[in-house]
Design an enzyme around this catalytic site. Structure first.
Site, PDB file in Angstrom:
ATOM      1  N   ASP A 278       0.925  -0.856   0.337  1.00  0.00           N
ATOM      2  CA  ASP A 278      -0.349  -0.291   0.081  1.00  0.00           C
ATOM      3  C   ASP A 278       0.646   1.658  -0.387  1.00  0.00           C
ATOM      4  O   ASP A 278       2.098   1.359   0.053  1.00  0.00           O
ATOM      5  CB  ASP A 278      -1.248   0.257   0.995  1.00  0.00           C
ATOM      6  CG  ASP A 278      -2.298   0.898   0.497  1.00  0.00           C
ATOM      7  OD1 ASP A 278      -2.594   1.883   0.608  1.00  0.00           O
ATOM      8  OD2 ASP A 278      -2.965   0.085   1.106  1.00  0.00           O
ATOM      9  N   HIS A 328     -11.776  -1.059  -9.099  1.00  0.00           N
ATOM     10  CA  HIS A 328     -13.059  -0.484  -9.035  1.00  0.00           C
ATOM     11  C   HIS A 328     -13.042   1.059  -8.559  1.00  0.00           C
ATOM     12  O   HIS A 328     -13.733   2.252  -8.662  1.00  0.00           O
ATOM     13  CB  HIS A 328     -14.608  -0.995  -7.997  1.00  0.00           C
ATOM     14  CG  HIS A 328     -14.568  -0.368  -6.905  1.00  0.00           C
ATOM     15  ND1 HIS A 328     -15.274  -0.809  -5.861  1.00  0.00           N
ATOM     16  CD2 HIS A 328     -13.490  -0.296  -6.272  1.00  0.00           C
ATOM     17  CE1 HIS A 328     -15.788  -0.253  -4.795  1.00  0.00           C
ATOM     18  NE2 HIS A 328     -14.247  -0.048  -4.428  1.00  0.00           N
TER      19      HIS A 328
HETATM   20  C1  LIG Z   1     -10.385   1.107  -1.121  1.00  0.00           C
HETATM   21  S1  LIG Z   1      -9.192   0.467  -0.705  1.00  0.00           S
HETATM   22  C2  LIG Z   1      -9.130  -0.690  -0.621  1.00  0.00           C
HETATM   23  C3  LIG Z   1      -8.406  -1.450   0.477  1.00  0.00           C
HETATM   24  C4  LIG Z   1      -7.938  -3.072   0.799  1.00  0.00           C
HETATM   25  N1  LIG Z   1      -7.428  -3.747  -0.154  1.00  0.00           N
HETATM   26  C5  LIG Z   1     -10.006  -3.579   1.222  1.00  0.00           C
HETATM   27  O1  LIG Z   1     -10.154  -4.634   0.625  1.00  0.00           O
HETATM   28  O2  LIG Z   1     -10.947  -3.706   1.843  1.00  0.00           O
HETATM   29  C6  LIG Z   1      -8.041   0.896  -1.529  1.00  0.00           C
HETATM   30  C7  LIG Z   1      -6.674   1.100  -1.476  1.00  0.00           C
HETATM   31  O3  LIG Z   1      -5.295   1.200  -2.443  1.00  0.00           O
HETATM   32  C8  LIG Z   1      -4.037   2.105  -2.330  1.00  0.00           C
HETATM   33  N2  LIG Z   1      -3.856   2.598  -2.832  1.00  0.00           N
HETATM   34  C9  LIG Z   1      -4.370   3.786  -3.576  1.00  0.00           C
HETATM   35  N3  LIG Z   1      -3.628   4.018  -4.309  1.00  0.00           N
HETATM   36  C10 LIG Z   1      -2.737   3.477  -4.121  1.00  0.00           C
HETATM   37  C11 LIG Z   1      -1.379   3.558  -4.773  1.00  0.00           C
HETATM   38  N4  LIG Z   1      -1.132   4.076  -6.249  1.00  0.00           N
HETATM   39  N5  LIG Z   1      -0.423   1.998  -5.051  1.00  0.00           N
HETATM   40  C12 LIG Z   1      -0.611   1.290  -4.056  1.00  0.00           C
HETATM   41  N6  LIG Z   1      -2.052   1.417  -2.910  1.00  0.00           N
HETATM   42  C13 LIG Z   1      -2.934   2.415  -3.077  1.00  0.00           C
HETATM   43  C14 LIG Z   1      -5.080   2.755  -0.588  1.00  0.00           C
HETATM   44  O4  LIG Z   1      -4.514   3.005   0.090  1.00  0.00           O
HETATM   45  C15 LIG Z   1      -6.344   2.104   0.290  1.00  0.00           C
HETATM   46  O5  LIG Z   1      -5.709   1.518   0.541  1.00  0.00           O
END
Ligand SMILES: C[S@@+](CC[C@H](N)C(=O)[O-])C[C@H]1O[C@@H](n2cnc3c(N)ncnc32)[C@H](O)[C@@H]1O
Length: 432
Positions: A278, A328
């Site tokens: 993350d 999504h």
């Molecule tokens: C909607 S959340 C989903 C979290 C988790 N997978 C779940 O099922 O609850 C999206 C996640 O993607 C991470 N994220 C956003 N942009 C990112 C990037 N460029 N690289 C890695 N992680 C990222 C956010 O910090 C967040 O934790």
């Protein structure tokens, strides 16, 4: 044509199914009520027929209510529901819940003085919230907790969910029209209602990264979501045969937040290793939370890694790359980039498990389940200019990203608002 026979039919459905729910709750010591000692959450592992009866009661009572209200009254007052959120936000923002003891009532004046707010305003806000069973007035001039308001004190996840939705999503949703006025049908992820609401050019996650407390609250909201009916983590744990992976296999969870999905899978599949990737600030939060897990066997199998999924995947040849609630969040062009940055790390037969909504045609799912998915779709629109995709959209996305990515199966576990999609990388020549 009169709907009066429908009213009677709904009333019967409600009576019959309430009996099933009632018998189950009595037999299992579950206390459904508004008092602070009521059961906070209906057990998600109740027998399927009980969960189905509960769903019918919820949907039938809603329909019956709307029918007897009639369209004119229904629409007028539906259009005033924003105050359900404005009063809840006020309560959250000024921390009113933490200034009311869980075991006794206090006067509105005492509460207001402890919270540092105006007593007359607080009383008006609270009396509105009470109509939603958030706090109650057991005797004139006194306020006490209900089951709902007590959750704001007792459960950090619920508190953060309420904070995130009322302080952030509510604000974003209020700018949806302005974003469309400004950018029309743009699907750039830096041209959504979020950018209007927060007066920024940055995409949501980049912007959130500048505010550590908000980023932490968002991550806790994601964890809390795993306890809801539609997004319960058991749908992921049971929706894929994790135990059938070879012993010692590695699962990489891209955008895995604070690791809640991997912790849940690790509880069941005791031989798998996990890498949770993350943004750096989320990885630090996840590492801290992992230390608090008492089961060493789980703790030792989970590693965190700061990784931007728009850059090359550093872990090659893992058995499964998991993406839950990731694609999504992104319009097609970015979703394709994320998949393409993963492909060089795949070997022939590598699997990508994608857990996201697969939108049904209208009127296929029970209304309450469809509603949850439609809420998520609008959440994607307002925050990221993204969307919940239909099956054909998913197939198109994978093939545009790389023709060797083959969608093998799509399963929607009963009651889940998300489906588990298994995508296999098929390339005899793929080198590690
Ligand atoms: C909607 S959340 C989903 C979290 C988790 N997978 C779940 O099922 O609850 C999206 C996640 O993607 C991470 N994220 C956003 N942009 C990112 C990037 N460029 N690289 C890695 N992680 C990222 C956010 O910090 C967040 O934790």
């Amino acid at each position: 044509m009169s709907d009066s026979s429908r009213l009677t039919e709904l009333a019967k459905q409600i009576a019959d199914n309430t009996k099933i729910v009632d018998e189950y709750t009595r037999a299992n010591g579950i206390s459904l009520g508004f008092s602070v000692d009521s059961t906070a959450a209906f057990p998600s592992d109740a027998p399927a027929e009980v969960l189905e009866a509960r769903r019918i009661v919820k949907e039938a009572t809603q329909e019956l209510n709307d029918l007897v209200t009639g369209p004119a009254e229904h629409l007028r007052w539906l259009a005033c529901r924003y105050h359900d959120l404005s009063s809840l936000r006020w309560i959250y923002h000024f921390n009113l819940f933490s200034h009311v003891p869980l075991d006794q009532a206090i006067t509105f004046e005492e509460l207001a003085s402890n919270a540092g707010v105006d007593a007359v305003q607080a009383k008006r806000i609270l009396r509105h919230a009470m109509t939603n069973n958030i706090f109650h007035e057991p005797s004139a001039g006194k306020v006490a907790h209900t089951a709902d308001s007590a959750l704001l004190v007792r459960e950090r996840g619920v508190r953060d969910w309420v904070g995130y939705t009322t302080e952030e999503s509510f604000r974003n949703a209020g700018k949806l029209v302005e974003a469309t006025e400004k950018w029309g049908s743009s699907n750039r992820f830096d041209q959504s209602a979020y950018q209007v609401a927060w007066d920024t050019d940055l995409p949501m996650f980049e912007h959130l990264g500048k505010f550590p407390e908000r980023a932490e609250r968002f991550a806790n909201t994601m964890t809390d979501m795993t306890s809801t009916d539609g997004y319960n983590i058991r749908h992921l744990v049971n929706g894929f045969a994790w135990e059938s992976l070879p012993e010692g296999s590695t699962v990489v969870d891209l955008g895995g937040s604070v690791g809640h999905a991997c912790v849940a899978i690790a509880e069941k599949a005791r031989s798998l290793q996990f890498v949770v990737q993350d943004r750096p600030e989320i990885v630090s939060q996840g590492e801290k939370q992992l230390e608090e897990i008492s089961d060493e066997q789980i703790r030792n199998r989970i590693k965190f890694q700061a990784h931007d999924f728009f850059t090359d995947q550093p872990v090659h040849g893992a058995a499964v790359y998991l993406m839950r609630f990731i694609l999504h969040d992104h319009p097609d062009s970015e979703a394709v980039d994320i998949l393409r940055k993963l492909v060089p790390a795949l070997k022939n037969g590598s699997r990508i498990v994608i857990m996201d909504g697969v939108m049904p045609e209208a009127n296929v799912l029970p209304k309450s389940e469809e509603r949850t998915m439609r809420i998520m779709d609008l959440e994607m629109m307002t925050t990221f200019n993204a969307k919940e995709r239909e099956r054909a959209d998913w197939e198109h996305l994978y093939s545009v990203a790389d023709m060797r990515l083959k969608l093998k199966s799509v399963e929607r576990p009963v009651g889940s608002a998300q489906s588990v999609m298994e995508v296999v990388f098929e390339d005899e020549k793929a080198a590690l």
